[in-house]
Design an enzyme around this catalytic site. Sequence first.
Site, PDB file in Angstrom:
ATOM      1  N   THR A 118       5.760  -7.794 -26.592  1.00  0.00           N
ATOM      2  CA  THR A 118       5.010  -6.545 -26.740  1.00  0.00           C
ATOM      3  C   THR A 118       3.556  -6.939 -26.947  1.00  0.00           C
ATOM      4  OG1 THR A 118       6.880  -5.327 -27.667  1.00  0.00           O
ATOM      5  CG2 THR A 118       4.677  -4.475 -28.140  1.00  0.00           C
TER       6      THR A 118
ATOM      7  N   LYS B 264       5.755   0.872 -23.368  1.00  0.00           N
ATOM      8  CA  LYS B 264       6.194   0.408 -24.689  1.00  0.00           C
ATOM      9  C   LYS B 264       5.330   1.016 -25.780  1.00  0.00           C
ATOM     10  CE  LYS B 264       8.376  -1.893 -27.888  1.00  0.00           C
ATOM     11  NZ  LYS B 264       8.593  -3.341 -27.922  1.00  0.00           N
TER      12      LYS B 264
END
Length: 288
Positions: A97, A172
């Site tokens: 991420t 995300k």
Amino acid sequence: MAKVAFLGLGVMGYPMARHLKDKGHEVTVYNRSGAKADKWVSENGGRAARTPREAAEGQEIVFACVGNDDDLRQVTLGPDGAFQGMGKGTIFVDHTTASAEVARELYAAAQEKGFAFIDAPVSGGQAGAENGVLTVMCGGDEDVYAKAEPVIMSFARACRLLGPTGSGQLTKMINQICIAGLVQGLAEGIHFGKRAGLDIEAVLEVISKGAAGSWQMENRGKTMNQGKFDFGFAVDWMRKDLSIVLGEARKNGASLPVTAIVDQFYAEVQKMGGNRWDTSSLIARLDK
């Protein structure tokens, strides 16, 4: 079956790499702590490499799941980075991420060297990684994604290309925006119910079947009520993710008032010593 490498054997990468091996792929692993890579090999077979470059040499696909933008640059662009060992026509799939900016930077670097890059952050947490049921959000070129998707599905239950490079990371960010608001709402609801003298478990059992139901309620409601937070997705990680979200919002002009205030609530949890507590620990600042 493919020849693959996996860089980063943390709580997510360790089981993700195992699922690749279990599905019959030939797996080479790298971890900053070599002892952990050796442990993985002793449990699963395969091979351990001492540098990302060594791990990437001769592979068809190189996967990575590390901590942040800087970690990602280190394992890719450094002198011993994976990009120095990858061959033309191969694929780098990044499950970290990270920012959309670093995804675009690495895509350009990969293009210059003749191989492909996909940003592919995941959702589902440690349990999702261990059970091979992650959701994977991808950005990149369609033809490259088509080649990588069957291998990614070794540890996923859902995988989709959302657009060009950076789209996976942006998706995300939306995922984390939604989670932050949901967890705060759930924390306030449970806190309110306690103050009202209600049986919280009974309340959650009923309302989880209606419009208020969510993954967070089903999987975290009971432990939030019990004040148990020694598991799951750490507050430190969530604050890292939300800093990326808020930074991107400053660039694109999005207004995220709830996300910004929940980020500050997580800062309060950190001050309480909850850096490694699960993100559901938002309720701790209400019940203190």
